[in-house]
Design a protein around this motif. Structure first.
Motif, PDB file in Angstrom:
ATOM      1  N   CYS B  95       0.836  -1.185   0.000  1.00 60.69           N
ATOM      2  CA  CYS B  95       0.000   0.000   0.000  1.00 60.69           C
ATOM      3  C   CYS B  95       0.885   1.254   0.000  1.00 60.69           C
ATOM      4  O   CYS B  95       1.613   1.486   0.969  1.00 60.69           O
ATOM      5  N   PRO B  96       0.834   2.047  -1.061  1.00 57.38           N
ATOM      6  CA  PRO B  96       1.734   3.187  -1.192  1.00 57.38           C
ATOM      7  C   PRO B  96       1.497   4.257  -0.127  1.00 57.38           C
ATOM      8  O   PRO B  96       2.387   5.048   0.163  1.00 57.38           O
ATOM      9  N   ASN B  97       0.288   4.280   0.462  1.00 60.91           N
ATOM     10  CA  ASN B  97      -0.033   5.361   1.392  1.00 60.91           C
ATOM     11  C   ASN B  97       0.342   5.030   2.836  1.00 60.91           C
ATOM     12  O   ASN B  97       0.111   5.830   3.723  1.00 60.91           O
ATOM     13  N   LEU B  98       0.892   3.844   3.060  1.00 59.57           N
ATOM     14  CA  LEU B  98       1.312   3.497   4.416  1.00 59.57           C
ATOM     15  C   LEU B  98       2.836   3.603   4.525  1.00 59.57           C
ATOM     16  O   LEU B  98       3.529   3.706   3.525  1.00 59.57           O
ATOM     17  N   SER B 141       5.307   5.421  -0.768  1.00 54.11           N
ATOM     18  CA  SER B 141       5.279   6.071  -2.081  1.00 54.11           C
ATOM     19  C   SER B 141       6.499   6.963  -2.289  1.00 54.11           C
ATOM     20  O   SER B 141       6.774   7.374  -3.404  1.00 54.11           O
TER      21      SER B 141
END
Lengths: 349, 501
Positions: B95-98, B141
């Motif tokens: 998950c790029p947002n974590l 990210s």
């Protein structure tokens, strides 16, 4: 050495950056209002008024933020508020146990029950039957509005004395007050609803930041497929996000009734749209995975301040308020995409 | 001897409606080895991996994993992870947002509260231990693709994986990043992890692998130690040929080298997906791009047509400099392109055969010059007859036609625009032998009529039958240009493999 390295400051995440922008804009707007409009804006009470009038909106905006971070949407919140208000108003006007002081507690439970019911139903449809959340919550909105009208076409005023007492009771802080023209000190007044709303913001912040469920919701919104591969139960996570948002809408209904003690079919009309706007202004992305409730809180405050400024200005008219809110939303979305694409480019280099 | 085996798969069978994707495949992985899994398109590599990771249920066969009693119960990706099989896919499944730490531990924590500080410390230790240049609190990210991939590997390592599957891990990395990844792979090897390495890049296989298993058409070709399988042999095995018996091909028609006039010429042409290269084609010439899957042959011709974003180069069409940056430019300059993936880029499934045929011509004419229905019908009839397209009527939706006939419809679409230069990217994939021959004949006939054609196919025979010049690509570079006597299967394969005998 490792320990030191560990606590080293990382660059702001997208969500933190967007939240910082919205806090900055709120502060700038408020200071500008203090300078150019003076009057009410110089009193602490102004801030509390904004909070008192919008406590229900803060709660449903938090509800929206949570589902939006998970990549969903829930536009039934306004409908649930109107249904809850009507149901509680009618219940409180009843006889027997409802008329006593216990009636207030039961009304609160009724409100939470209605919200929970809607949350469970919509969460089930969205998560386990995989129906589009927009459609599901649109249906939920119509259902709630319809149920409100079935309960009563005409407005129902709450006559329960204990409850009216509660409506009138305010927390008074004298040192934040001001001296009126006749020389009397008028203390700052905070409604109970505001306290509830602030508690909700803090609780949701903790949930999203520190609890496993919260991080799973972020993962879900960030990349559903990846979340699945990482071993997260995505269906259950998604389900819980709707349950929480339903519960919060029920609570918002009760808070609304404490602000304006009457059930009415047209109550909180369009408030779901304000809540979505507030979430976005606060830095929540409609695509999911990014956002936080502190930003959302300031999103509500920005919208409320714009409306207040226009209400106090010569332009006082509802269309000006709507246009200003719309323009603000547009500016924010453009700003967000510019900032994020700029960061995306930088990250790739 | 058998003690160091960590994974055994025996007689794996998997059927999909219409195809037998895996037909009794065996695979053995030992501790501390990098085992390359090779095969061309449709060989069954990805199916085998999906069976192993529990994405697909096998129809027959058995899997044993070291440390678990009896056959390994793999019914879901979760099961596979639990018994120590981890996969890192080409597309990052994080998950790029974590944060980095969250990506390493989410989904594996117990209890409703998570002490992230604790996990961040563990993540930092593991990252520095493995030499991965990332920090635990960094948002994913903000990391490069290579680092993201390595974080995924670190997650797998922390889960005590015995088998690590790397599915095309290097396809979006640059050389330096590949080196970083290989260093990590060698490190894991020395810790006793068995690594399954799937890639298109031959040189990388020889740089890092200990053993190679080759699959073809869902069947096991063989398992070889790297030292015993020269590159050219590997290519031959993948393509299903024995270097010994390469019979001559029967011709389907006269091959054409074309006239002297150069129809299309490109200098340093490059796109987002292909490196700069020079290329030209004469009027009436049929040439081809060949190479293994992933060698960059499709990307090269897509650059000619402007299908991917063109990033540089000078292009001359019929002696005049022109700018081709998108398909519409290319079409206006008389270039047609039949894409590799007809389902995605070619047909419009719900439109009728007639509408699919008319499409390109209508675009060329512009939408403000509508064609009459009668004219459209006439065109459609003409080409349905000429190409012998089997369809109930012009109005049949194209999706109900067979693959071969769909391909003919798309071919008709381009022929209708009378291009000077037509690019056919895998026009014969997934269609029956009879239609394949028809298409080959048609290509030669078009060349006779002075059309220039670039033909791409995974089957070398087809290209040898039709092309008078072959451009050979390996690992995204042009490594040879073959004409005349060089056009034999053996020579082409040697060039693809890199010339070493």
């Amino acid at each position: 050495m490792v320990g030191k390295n560990n606590r080293r400051r990382e660059p702001l995440t997208d969500a933190q950056l967007l939240m910082t922008i919205s806090i900055g804009i709120f502060a700038a707007m408020y200071v500008a209002a203090m300078i150019f409009m003076g009057g009410g804006f110089l009193k602490a009470q102004q801030i509390f008024d904004l909070l008192n009038d919008n406590s229900y909106l803060i709660i449903i905006a938090c509800a929206l933020t949570i589902v939006m971070i998970g990549g969903g949407i829930n536009i039934s919140v306004g409908g649930v508020i109107s249904f809850t208000c009507m149901a509680c108003a009618i219940f409180l006007n009843g006889t027997g146990i409802a008329a006593g002081p216990l009636g207030i507690v039961l009304a609160l439970l009724l409100a939470l029950g209605i919200g929970l019911g809607f949350g469970l139903l919509m969460g089930f449809l969205v998560s386990y039957l995989e129906i589009q959340p927009f459609i599901v919550s649109l249906a939920g909105m119509f259902l709630a509005r319809g149920l409100t009208t079935i309960l009563s076409v005409n407005p129902v005023k709450v006559a329960h004395e204990g409850f009216l007492e509660l409506v009138k009771s305010k927390i008074k802080i004298s040192w934040l007050g001001y001296v009126a023209q006749n020389g009397n000190l008028i203390p700052a007044k905070i409604e109970i609803g505001t306290v509830v709303a602030i508690c909700v913001v803090i609780m949701m912040y903790v949930l999203l930041r520190h609890l496993r469920l919260g991080r799973n919701i972020y993962a879900l919104g960030g990349n559903r497929q990846s979340a699945l591969m990482l071993g997260i139960n995505v269906k259950r996570t998604c389900f819980y996000s709707y349950v929480i948002s339903g519960l919060l809408s029920g609570l918002a209904g009760f808070v609304f009734l404490m602000h304006k003690p009457a059930g009415n079919a047209s109550v909180a009309m369009r408030s779901e749209m304000d809540a979505i706007a507030a979430s976005i202004i606060g830095g929540t992305l409609l695509t999911g995975g990014v956002g936080n409730v502190i930003g959302t809180f300031f999103g509500v405050m920005i919208l409320a301040t714009i409306q207040k400024i226009i209400a106090l200005s010569p332009l006082n008219a509802s269309w000006w308020q709507e246009m200003a809110s719309g323009a603000m939303l547009g500016v924010f979305i453009i700003l967000q995409s510019v900032v994020l694409s700029h960061r995306g480019k930088k990250a790739k280099e | 001897m058998q003690n160091d085996v960590v994974l055994t798969m025996r007689g794996i069978v998997k059927t999909f409606p219409g195809t037998r994707a895996l037909d009794g495949v065996d695979f053995t992985l030992r501790k501390g080895e990098v085992h390359a899994l090779m095969g061309e398109n449709g060989a069954g590599k990805s199916t085998l991996i999906k069976v192993l990771t529990g994405v697909y249920e096998k129809d027959a066969g058995s899997i044993w994993v070291e440390g678990s009693e009896g056959e390994a119960p793999i019914h879901s990706p979760q099961d596979a992870q639990n018994i120590g099989i981890s996969t890192v896919y080409q597309e990052i499944t994080l998950c790029p947002n974590l944060t980095v730490a969250e990506n390493m531990f989410i989904g594996r924590t117990k209890g409703s509260r998570v002490n992230w500080r604790e996990y961040e410390k563990r993540a930092d230790e593991l990252l520095s231990n493995l030499g991965i240049p990332a920090r635990a609190r960094q948002e994913l990210s903000h990391c490069s693709l290579a680092v993201q991939q390595m974080v995924a590997i670190a997650r797998a390592v922390d889960m005590n994986c015995k088998v690590l599957i790397l599915d095309e891990p290097t396809s979006s990395l640059d050389e330096k990043e590949v080196e970083m990844l290989f260093k990590l792979m060698r490190d894991l090897k020395s810790r006793g992890v068995g690594i399954v390495f799937v890639t298109h890049f031959l040189e990388q296989v020889y740089e890092i692998s200990d053993r190679i298993t080759v699959l073809r058409n869902g069947q096991l070709v063989g398992e070889y130690p790297v030292s015993e399988l020269p590159q050219v042999e590997l290519v031959a095995r993948m393509m299903g040929k024995d270097l010994g018996d390469l019979a001559d091909l029967e011709a389907v028609g006269e091959k054409s080298a074309g006239s002297q006039e150069i129809v299309y010429e490109a200098q340093d042409l490059s796109s987002v997906d292909c490196r700069p290269y020079d290329f030209s084609i004469r009027r009436g010439e049929v040439n081809g791009f060949t190479g293994l899957l992933g060698s960059g042959r499709s990307e090269s011709v897509r650059a000619i047509f402007g299908a991917d974003r063109v990033t540089g180069g000078k292009v001359k069409v019929k002696g005049k400099y022109v700018k081709i940056t998108n398909p519409h430019d290319a079409m206006k300059n008389g270039i047609g392109y039949l894409p590799e993936d007809r389902k995605r880029d070619g047909i419009i499934a719900d439109l009728s055969v007639r509408e699919n045929i008319i499409l390109a011509l209508q675009v060329m004419k512009g939408f403000f010059h509508p064609m009459s229905k009668a004219q459209m019908k006439e065109f459609a009839d003409e080409y349905i007859k000429a190409l012998q397209i089997k369809t109930a009527s012009q109005d049949t939706p194209i999706k109900s036609l067979s693959g071969g006939n769909q391909q003919k419809v798309i071919l008709a679409r381009w022929l209708l625009t009378h291009p000077d230069y037509l690019i056919l990217d895998e026009p014969t994939r997934g269609i029956d032998v009879g239609t394949k021959l028809e298409i080959q004949k048609l290509v030669l006939k078009l060349a006779e009529e002075n059309m220039s054609v670039t033909f791409i196919s995974s089957e070398i025979e087809e290209m040898l039958r039709t092309c008078s010049r072959l451009i050979v690509m390996r690992d995204r570079k042009i490594v040879g240009e073959l004409t005349g006597d060089q056009l034999t299967q053996g020579y082409v394969m040697k060039t693809i493999a890199g010339g070493e005998q």
